[in-house]
Structures are given as C-alpha cells and as structure tokens.
Design an enzyme around this catalytic site. Structure first.
Site, PDB file in Angstrom:
ATOM      1  N   HIS A   1       0.821  -1.199   0.000  1.00 52.53           N
ATOM      2  CA  HIS A   1       0.000   0.000   0.000  1.00 52.53           C
ATOM      3  C   HIS A   1       0.861   1.258   0.000  1.00 52.53           C
ATOM      4  O   HIS A   1       1.940   1.278   0.609  1.00 52.53           O
ATOM      5  CB  HIS A   1      -0.911   0.021   1.236  1.00 52.53           C
TER       6      HIS A   1
ATOM      7  N   LYS B   1       4.381   6.357   7.704  1.00 55.63           N
ATOM      8  CA  LYS B   1       3.890   5.418   8.710  1.00 55.63           C
ATOM      9  C   LYS B   1       5.005   5.029   9.678  1.00 55.63           C
ATOM     10  O   LYS B   1       6.161   4.865   9.276  1.00 55.63           O
ATOM     11  CB  LYS B   1       3.347   4.152   8.049  1.00 55.63           C
TER      12      LYS B   1
ATOM     13  N   TYR C   1      -0.170   1.326  13.729  1.00 60.25           N
ATOM     14  CA  TYR C   1       0.398   2.237  12.739  1.00 60.25           C
ATOM     15  C   TYR C   1       0.115   3.674  13.193  1.00 60.25           C
ATOM     16  O   TYR C   1      -1.032   4.024  13.425  1.00 60.25           O
ATOM     17  CB  TYR C   1      -0.248   2.097  11.375  1.00 60.25           C
TER      18      TYR C   1
ATOM     19  N   ASP D   1      -6.318  -6.485  -2.529  1.00 59.87           N
ATOM     20  CA  ASP D   1      -4.879  -6.676  -2.697  1.00 59.87           C
ATOM     21  C   ASP D   1      -4.585  -7.722  -3.755  1.00 59.87           C
ATOM     22  O   ASP D   1      -3.611  -7.609  -4.513  1.00 59.87           O
ATOM     23  CB  ASP D   1      -4.225  -7.067  -1.369  1.00 59.87           C
TER      24      ASP D   1
END
Length: 218
Positions: A60, A70, A130, A167
């Site tokens: 991603h 992140k 995250y 995905d």
C-alpha cells in the site's frame, strides 16, 4: 533510529528494561525520529490491525503530495514487515527490505511518504499499530500486487498468503507504472524538503542532561 537500505526508511531498536513484573521500553520518541528525518511526524491517524497467520496486507501507498508516512510496530505476535521503493526514478526503485517486528525485540519501522508498505503475519493473532502522518483518503490510496514476480519479495516459505480481494487484484509494479499510479522520486524529494522547511525537529534533551524513563516504566 537506524537507516535501512532504502532512503526514507528507518528501524527503531529500543532498549528493553526487564524486571520481576515484566518489561518496559520506549517504542516511539519524537526527537529521535525528527533527528533522523529532519522534520517532526505529524500524527493524523492511528490504526490497529489484527491478523491470522499468513495474512498478507499490502503493498500500500498513497499519492504524493501529501502521501502517508507510517511508523509501524507489532504489539502481539510477529510479522515480516516489508518496505518497497515504488518511487519512480529513485536510485533504489524496485528494491525492498524486510524487518521482523514482534513482541520480543519490539522493533518499529518508519517509512516516508511515497514508499510502499506490506506485511505478512507469522503468527496467529498478530496485532500491529500504525501511526500515520495523514488520514485515510480512498481516492489517494494505491496498491501493488505483493506477489509480483518482478519485485521478488521473499515471503516466508511454508505459509500460504491470505490476501484481501482488493490486494489480490492490485496491479503489478510495471502495470502501476504504465497507468501513472506511482509517485515520482523527484516529487517525493521536493515534498520531504517542504516538510523539513516547515518545521524544525522536536528538540532533543541537551547533552549531559539525564533522560529519565516515563513514570510508567519505573
């Protein structure tokens, strides 16, 4: 913070302090990250995922600007965390690096805006946190097939990957490049420069001054 082989990616390897009650460690320190990147992490959103063994999330990334930096940590179980350079024109374009994140060594990774991120759960009930510099924006979110042969990511043998439909249908890196979905390295570098110019890193404790643990860690 230790810089990884891909520019814009770092790993934090904390000192763990055990005692008869358990252990304590600092998993994020703004000053250390700011010193490494040259700018503070603007925290806009915090996410949590729980995954069964074999779950493969990613690759991603988000359009730059503003992208989405992140800071990632596994708080239960273990994952193989993978950072992929999807910035077209980067000196390390198509490169990837994996870091094991688990509840024993308590490493955390930081990846700058424009880098791709994925992980595979190595244990059942793997829980990942995250910290994100920008909130989720569906129109800016992108993905690449984590099993793309051109990338050749060495996912653990003997574990069947479990992908979401989104995905599993993501384009290859070459396909994403043909569609103009990838961030450019030049745009990312310009954005990083703007972040550095916009605000100085969080001040560090001066040399020689004690840096006591949080009261929670005593």
């Amino acid at each position: 913070m230790r810089q990884l082989s891909i520019p814009g990616a770092w790993v934090h390897e904390p000192s763990i302090i055990p005692d008869s009650r358990g252990s304590f460690h600092e998993w994020f320190r703004a000053a250390d990250l700011g010193e490494a990147t040259g700018h503070p992490l603007g925290l806009a959103q915090a996410n949590f995922s729980r995954s069964r063994r074999g779950t493969l999330r990613g690759i991603h990334f988000a359009d730059v600007p503003p992208g989405q930096a992140k800071y990632v940590k596994c708080v239960r179980g273990a994952v193989l965390d993978v950072i992929v350079d999807v910035r077209a024109g980067s000196p390390t374009y198509k490169s990837w690096e994996g870091v094991r994140l688990d509840d024993t060594d308590h490493r955390a990774v930081y990846l700058a805006e424009g880098l791709g991120h994925a992980f595979m759960a190595l244990t059942d009930d793997a829980c990942v946190l995250y910290l994100c510099s920008e909130g989720y924006a569906p129109g800016r979110e992108r993905g690449i097939d984590p099993l793309d042969a051109e990338l050749g990511i060495e996912w653990p043998a003997g574990i069947t990957p479990l992908l979401s439909p989104k995905d599993a249908s993501a384009p290859s890196l070459a396909g994403a490049e043909e569609q103009g979905l990838l961030p450019s390295y030049a745009e990312c570098e310009a954005y990083y420069a703007r972040l550095r110019a916009a605000g100085a890193p969080v001040p560090r404790v001066r040399a020689g001054e004690p840096q006591p643990l949080s009261p929670a860690g005593r």
